[in-house]
Scaffold this active site. Structure first.
Site, PDB file in Angstrom:
ATOM      1  CG  ASP A 107      25.982 -32.640 -10.066  1.00  0.00           C
ATOM      2  OD1 ASP A 107      26.892 -32.814 -10.904  1.00  0.00           O
ATOM      3  OD2 ASP A 107      25.955 -31.670  -9.304  1.00  0.00           O
TER       4      ASP A 107
ATOM      5  CG  ASP B  33      33.502 -29.386 -11.363  1.00  0.00           C
ATOM      6  OD1 ASP B  33      33.265 -29.766 -12.523  1.00  0.00           O
ATOM      7  OD2 ASP B  33      32.612 -29.174 -10.518  1.00  0.00           O
TER       8      ASP B  33
HETATM    9  C1  GLA Z   1      29.408 -29.585 -10.221  1.00  0.00           C
HETATM   10  C2  GLA Z   1      29.831 -30.990  -9.787  1.00  0.00           C
HETATM   11  C3  GLA Z   1      29.363 -31.245  -8.355  1.00  0.00           C
HETATM   12  C4  GLA Z   1      29.914 -30.182  -7.429  1.00  0.00           C
HETATM   13  C5  GLA Z   1      29.548 -28.785  -7.924  1.00  0.00           C
HETATM   14  C6  GLA Z   1      30.239 -27.694  -7.139  1.00  0.00           C
HETATM   15  O1  GLA Z   1      28.029 -29.485 -10.317  1.00  0.00           O
HETATM   16  O2  GLA Z   1      29.266 -31.933 -10.660  1.00  0.00           O
HETATM   17  O3  GLA Z   1      29.777 -32.527  -7.937  1.00  0.00           O
HETATM   18  O4  GLA Z   1      31.299 -30.316  -7.331  1.00  0.00           O
HETATM   19  O5  GLA Z   1      29.911 -28.619  -9.300  1.00  0.00           O
HETATM   20  O6  GLA Z   1      29.889 -26.416  -7.560  1.00  0.00           O
END
Ligand code: GLA
Length: 413
Positions: A220, A160
């Site tokens: 998200d 990520d």
């Molecule tokens: C980001 C990602 C989410 C999740 C969080 C974890 O916001 O987009 O899907 O993995 O990090 O902290």
């Protein structure tokens, strides 16, 4: 055979042959790991639980996925998202370790449990110093971490870069994606690679050639069907996400997928992590159906130990999962646009999956015609009613209630 292919062959990973709809970049990339020939299906901890995860919960989730029939419907991956790690803040010279209070038996024992039950195990980290939730990450330790994940029996990695690299130039993000890609390949373990970058830097244009199997097309998801505006300037609802992906079909194909984010079916507004007030059963069905149509990875985000009956029934619809898992790997495209949309998805047997989506607040008729596929006659099946609807030479027209998606399968007749 190039060096990567030899490496993979030695590890028993076979790179599947080219398919007409795959992007040239992905096919020619020596970094292709040959995995995820269909979109990954499973469960992820983030949407419902955020960082409040532990090994008892995950074992219960695995058991519930088995007993509910979700596993036999195709949901295989059980992915730990952020919050499994012991340390917060900068890495220094430490290794990544699981939080000993949350995971006293360690991740390997959990992965062993998952494998015994026929599941695959996923984990989460990121480049740079810290993850989005502030836990210590993998920047500069890619090789060490990839080897450790492989030794634990990890099958899927979400890497990520949404937070630390949100404003970085594309070249920099490409480099961090590439580093982990190479580190994973070097382990020789088949590990599906999710390069999560929240839909920035046009990641769909280049992630496959850096070895990624999936990449998020947006920030998200929120637990809303159609919230007016973009919640808190960050979260996208179901229709926003669909619209973001409308012109991205050409980037998806076997081994490389546009990721519309984890499912919100069954959250019912109770997520500890996401915003959103929940959706009706009709809306959750439309969301699930459309994610299947666009070949998104299907990762359940709800607490499967306590799913309401409607949501369980939605997720157990094998005819919908089959659309997503069709080996041709063609993402659906919009053939009639507006507030009443028609999406079509070409299937490997020459048939088409069709979604008739009513985005507005009033019941409307929507139709599809054999002519849309250059056929004179079509046989129609309704994949939510599980009924044969007969053969039609003219329009097949049905009433679609507000926010509903009718999902059909059409064969030439
Ligand atoms: C980001 C990602 C989410 C999740 C969080 C974890 O916001 O987009 O899907 O993995 O990090 O902290």
């Amino acid at each position: 055979m190039n060096i990567q292919a030899l490496l993979l062959a030695a590890a028993g990973i076979v790179i599947a042959s080219a398919t007409p709809n795959s992007t040239a970049a992905a096919l020619t990339s020596p970094l292709s790991n040959g995995l995820a020939r269909t979109p990954p299906m499973g469960w992820s901890s983030w949407n419902m639980f955020g960082t409040s995860i532990n090994e008892t919960l995950i074992r219960q989730i695995i058991d519930a996925m088995s007993s509910s029939g979700l596993h036999s419907t195709g949901f295989q991956y059980v992915n730990l998202d952020d919050g499994w790690q012991r340390y917060s803040g900068a890495r220094g010279n430490r290794s990544l370790e699981p939080d000993p209070e949350k995971f006293p038996s360690g991740i390997k024992a959990l992965a062993d449990y998952a494998h015994e039950k026929g599941f695959k195990m996923g984990i989460y980290t990121g480049p740079g110093e810290v993850t989005c939730a502030g836990y210590t990450a993998s920047g500069g330790h890619e090789v060490e971490d990839a080897e450790m994940f492989a030794s634990w029996g990890i099958d899927h990695l979400k890497y990520d870069s949404c937070c630390e690299y949100s404003n970085s130039p594309t070249k920099v993000v490409q480099e961090v994606v590439l580093k982990m890609s190479e580190a994973l390949l070097a382990t020789k373990r088949p590990i599906v690679y999710h390069a999560c970058h929240c839909g920035w830097n046009d990641i769909w244009q280049w992630a496959a050639s850096e070895g990624a199997n999936q990449w998020r097309i947006g920030q998200d998801i929120s637990d809303d069907y159609n919230y007016p505006g973009n919640r808190q300037g960050y979260y996208f609802d179901v229709l926003d996400m669909l619209d973001r992906g409308k012109d991205l079909a050409r980037y998806a194909g076997p081994g490389h997928w546009n990721d519309y984010d984890m499912l919100v079916v069954g959250l019912d507004g109770m997520s500890t992590q996401l915003v959103g007030t929940g959706q009706s059963n009709v809306e959750y069905r439309a969301h699930y159906s459309m994610w299947a149509m666009v070949c998104s990875p299907l990762l359940i985000g709800a607490d499967v130990r306590n799913l309401d009956q409607d949501s369980l029934e939605t997720l157990l619809n094998k005819e919908i999962a089959d659309i997503n898992q069709d080996p041709l790997g063609k993402q659906a495209v919009v053939i009639h646009d507006g507030t009443l949309q028609v999406y079509t998805k070409q299937m490997v047997d020459g048939s088409y999956a069709v979604a008739l989506l009513n985005r507005q607040g009033e019941t409307r008729n929507i139709s599809v015609s054999p002519e849309d596929f250059k056929w004179t006659k079509a046989r129609v099946r309704d994949l939510w009613k599980h009924t044969e609807e007969g053969a039609f030479a003219d329009n097949y027209e049905v009433e679609v209630i507000p926010h509903e998606a009718k999902i059909l399968r059409l064969w030439e007749a």
